[in-house]
Design an enzyme around this catalytic site. Structure first.
Site, PDB file in Angstrom:
ATOM      1  N   ASP A   1      48.212  39.141  36.854  1.00  0.00           N
ATOM      2  CA  ASP A   1      48.183  37.682  36.962  1.00  0.00           C
ATOM      3  C   ASP A   1      48.250  37.013  35.594  1.00  0.00           C
ATOM      4  O   ASP A   1      47.862  35.844  35.454  1.00  0.00           O
ATOM      5  CB  ASP A   1      46.903  37.241  37.679  1.00  0.00           C
ATOM      6  CG  ASP A   1      47.195  36.662  39.059  1.00  0.00           C
ATOM      7  OD1 ASP A   1      48.347  36.765  39.500  1.00  0.00           O
ATOM      8  OD2 ASP A   1      46.278  36.095  39.677  1.00  0.00           O
TER       9      ASP A   1
ATOM     10  N   ASP B   1      38.800  47.075  38.610  1.00  0.00           N
ATOM     11  CA  ASP B   1      39.088  46.033  37.631  1.00  0.00           C
ATOM     12  C   ASP B   1      39.701  46.636  36.379  1.00  0.00           C
ATOM     13  O   ASP B   1      39.674  47.857  36.171  1.00  0.00           O
ATOM     14  CB  ASP B   1      37.810  45.271  37.277  1.00  0.00           C
ATOM     15  CG  ASP B   1      37.431  44.282  38.373  1.00  0.00           C
ATOM     16  OD1 ASP B   1      38.253  44.061  39.279  1.00  0.00           O
ATOM     17  OD2 ASP B   1      36.305  43.746  38.325  1.00  0.00           O
TER      18      ASP B   1
ATOM     19  N   ASP C   1      38.951  46.933  33.305  1.00  0.00           N
ATOM     20  CA  ASP C   1      38.180  47.693  32.315  1.00  0.00           C
ATOM     21  C   ASP C   1      37.489  48.906  32.923  1.00  0.00           C
ATOM     22  O   ASP C   1      36.637  49.513  32.265  1.00  0.00           O
ATOM     23  CB  ASP C   1      37.135  46.791  31.660  1.00  0.00           C
ATOM     24  CG  ASP C   1      36.146  46.224  32.666  1.00  0.00           C
ATOM     25  OD1 ASP C   1      36.600  45.795  33.746  1.00  0.00           O
ATOM     26  OD2 ASP C   1      34.939  46.187  32.379  1.00  0.00           O
TER      27      ASP C   1
ATOM     28  N   ASP D   1      34.266  39.203  46.551  1.00  0.00           N
ATOM     29  CA  ASP D   1      33.758  40.512  46.933  1.00  0.00           C
ATOM     30  C   ASP D   1      32.564  40.399  47.873  1.00  0.00           C
ATOM     31  O   ASP D   1      32.467  41.106  48.883  1.00  0.00           O
ATOM     32  CB  ASP D   1      33.394  41.320  45.684  1.00  0.00           C
ATOM     33  CG  ASP D   1      32.590  40.503  44.673  1.00  0.00           C
ATOM     34  OD1 ASP D   1      32.214  39.356  44.982  1.00  0.00           O
ATOM     35  OD2 ASP D   1      32.347  41.009  43.568  1.00  0.00           O
TER      36      ASP D   1
END
Length: 689
Positions: free
Chosen positions: A270, A329, A331, A423
């Site tokens: 994104d 995600d 990281d 979430d």
């Protein structure tokens, strides 16, 4: 008895003084003269002169020592003032974090209230100090209005004003303040009991060695990759301008041990930065040429933040061929056996909709801020998630390092952009549809913690405003759902109200507002066990899952109270749908977790297909380094006005507590005020030179 003039005169003993330099001196006084020698003149003229010289040296040397201490304190204050000047000169305050679309008046109300309370407390401190100097000493529980007026006669204007103030605070201010204090104490006790029950549940799990066990692998003849349970798995990596960590996440996912033909990796980019898009696209192309089944996807219309990104990816036509979806995600670095240890828990268990792994942190010892975050997150995973997963089969999805059954996502309505905690939203809706969750405490996925207070503050704001948004939206659905009454009560009163609303409310109200106010309104009392003993016990329970962090128990307690300002503000924003409730700021990453992987990526050259051009990785890495250096130059340490205002409020209340000799309250207010001061000046976490 011999007359006093017959006594042997006391001539004293010489004082040996060693002074190598003005800042390093020592004194050895074998015997100092008695008080009678000076008060009664019982020594001879020579002795008197000698003892006078000794006394002069002692006074001078002790005065020098006191002056040295004062100089050190003054130097510390000068250094602190210099830091404040540098922070102010940088022109960066937390007001710069406001969203452009947010109404500044709404955002400033909370800060204006704190400033008003601070100004009022300063006025009261001056008022009480003047009364104290006049000899009107009043202790908190001993002040009785009738006794006060029985022996008091106002002979001046100040006396009339002070007597009127005492009458007002006893009759009108103290009762509601005491009621609010008692209510917060009750909430505090309830939350402490809940925390204790969670800890007992965790202890029971450890004692009985309880953990979810996957069923034995079955032969899958159609997989073509040998024996075992290998369903079709879709792996998604949502990211946005993640130039620091994109390499390590893609590499870790591509190296997971799973049949290549039964796993598809989606890199959901994104990014609005063209350089970031180019770097991520080239990284995906490199792994495609290396044989990985990976695709790059970029949205043209970027709406809905992460939820919109995931929703858009799930609309692809090929998703219907997959049974499960794993989310990481940017990281996060899953271990190669991540899917082998999580996916089997779905086998022959059609009620399981989610399998969640815990997080581990590569930079947990980077600074004090990361150490304090480790304590909170260790308790969250080790205690909250594990206990709720075992006894209730429900917990909040952590947004990453988890595997979902795609059928559960679809039946629950899919990803929605209505809150900033997509979430938790999907987890609540899946639970209302009867799906069960499994938490694996022994399966870890590496990630990194925010190293700057600015990044951590924005993360916590999103994590505490989103649940209140969600609570408003899903409360009717919870009440109308077909789950048991016990599960409804658990979700409403424990999951939302107690742990998401009451906790930040009483933490801020009790320790940042009520406690300092009771110093100026001593008729409303706060017991010492509320200030000291229960918080210390709860901090000890919180730190048990991370025993190596035990030396940081006091900073942890103070920092959690300091963070209550941000959490309370976020909770109010989410509950009343204020502008800041819809802010979504991607947590900044330092890329520390990717440094150890760069060499392995360089040493493993990709296999190139015919007609393809080799990407210039050296130029890309130089571009990353240059942009990271530029971003480092642009970063600033900020000053946080709310925290500074509360720091001065607490320190003012600490000064007032000295007048009534309240020891525990004074020390708590002093150290808590210093904690707010350090955080307000952004002296915790990463520092920008």
């Amino acid at each position: 008895m011999a007359p006093w003039w017959g006594k042997e005169s006391h001539r004293g003993t010489p004082v040996v003084v060693k002074m190598e330099n003005p800042n390093n001196w020592s004194m050895v006084e074998i015997e100092s003269p008695s008080e009678e020698d000076f008060l009664n003149g019982a020594v001879s003229k020579g002795g008197r002169n000698k003892n006078a010289k000794q006394l002069t040296w002692v006074i001078l040397l002790r005065a020098h020592k006191a002056a040295g201490c004062l100089a050190s304190i003054a130097a510390a204050y000068v250094s602190l003032a210099a830091i404040v000047r540098r922070r102010i000169a940088s022109g960066r305050t937390d007001s710069a974090d406001a969203a452009p679309a947010e109404n500044p008046k709404i955002k400033s109300r909370f800060y204006t209230t704190i400033k008003a309370v601070l100004g009022f407390s300063l006025l009261l401190l001056a008022f009480e100090l003047a009364a104290y100097l006049k000899g009107w000493h009043f202790g908190a529980p001993d002040l009785q209005l009738g006794r006060f007026y029985a022996g008091f006669t106002a002979r001046d204007v100040f006396g009339l004003l002070y007597s009127s103030w005492v009458r007002i605070r006893v009759g009108y201010i103290a009762p509601p303040l005491q009621f609010l204090t008692s209510a917060c104490i009750v909430l505090f006790i309830i939350q402490s009991v809940d925390r204790l029950i969670l800890c007992l549940g965790c202890f029971w799990i450890k004692l009985k060695n309880i953990k979810p066990v996957a069923k034995q692998d079955l032969v899958d003849a159609e997989s073509g990759d040998g024996d075992g349970y290998f369903p079709m798995v879709l792996v998604q990596i949502p990211m946005c301008n993640e130039k620091e960590v994109y390499q390590q996440s893609i590499a870790a996912v591509c190296e997971m041990e799973w049949p290549k033909g039964r796993m598809l990796i989606q890199v959901l980019d994104d990014s609005d930065d063209p350089t970031a898009q180019l770097l991520i696209k080239e990284e995906v192309r490199k792994w495609q040429q290396n044989g990985a089944n990976i695709v790059y996807r970029h949205r043209v219309i970027r709406e809905g933040y992460k939820a919109g990104n995931l929703k858009s990816a799930m609309s692809c036509s090929y998703v219907k061929d997959y049974e499960f979806v794993a989310i990481f995600d940017a990281d996060f670095q899953p271990n190669p056996d991540f899917l082998k240890r999580t996916v089997p828990h779905f086998q022959d268990n059609d009620e399981v909709g989610l399998v969640q792994a815990r997080w581990s942190f590569v930079n947990k010892d980077e600074n004090l801020l990361t150490r304090l975050q480790l304590i909170n997150l260790a308790f969250h995973f080790e205690v909250e998630q594990q206990v709720n997963g075992h006894f209730l089969n429900f917990f909040g999805f952590n947004g990453t390092a988890g595997v979902w059954r795609i059928k559960a996502l679809e039946e629950s309505g899919g990803w929605m952009e209505r809150t900033t905690v997509e979430d938790m939203d999907i987890a609540v809706r899946a639970h209302l549809h009867g799906w069960k969750f499994v938490f694996l405490n022994d399966v870890e996925c590496q990630c990194e913690l925010p190293e700057s207070y600015e990044a951590y503050r924005k993360q916590q704001h999103r994590w505490h405003s989103g649940p209140m948004q969600l609570f408003r939206l899903c409360l009717p659905a919870i009440i109308k759902s077909k789950i048991s009454v016990w599960k409804k009560a658990n979700m409403i009163f424990l999951f939302f109200l107690l742990r998401k609303l009451i906790l930040p409310f009483y933490s801020f109200t009790l320790f940042c507002i009520i406690l300092p106010m009771t110093m100026f309104v001593p008729e409303a009392t706060l017991p010492a066990w509320v200030v000291c003993y229960i918080p210390a016990t709860m901090s000890f329970l919180n730190i048990m899952p991370a025993p190596k962090s035990f030396p940081f128990i006091v900073p942890y307690l103070l920092f959690e109270n300091t963070m209550s300002v941000t959490k309370f503000n976020a909770m109010i924003s989410g509950l009343f749908q204020l502008g800041s409730a819809y802010e979504w700021v991607v947590t900044k990453k330092s890329g520390r977790s990717s440094e150890g992987d760069l060499l392995s990526l360089i040493e493993k050259p990709p296999t190139h297909q015919r007609g393809s051009s080799e990407p210039n990785l050296e130029e890309l890495r130089e571009e990353i380094n240059r942009q990271m250096k530029d971003s480092q130059k642009k970063k600033h340490n900020r000053i946080y006005t709310k925290e500074l205002a509360l720091a001065f409020l607490l320190l003012t209340a600490a000064a007032r507590s000295l007048l009534s000799a309240q020891g525990i309250h004074f020390y708590f207010l002093l150290f808590q005020g210093m904690s707010f001061l350090l955080v307000g000046l952004d002296l915790i976490g990463e520092q920008v030179q």
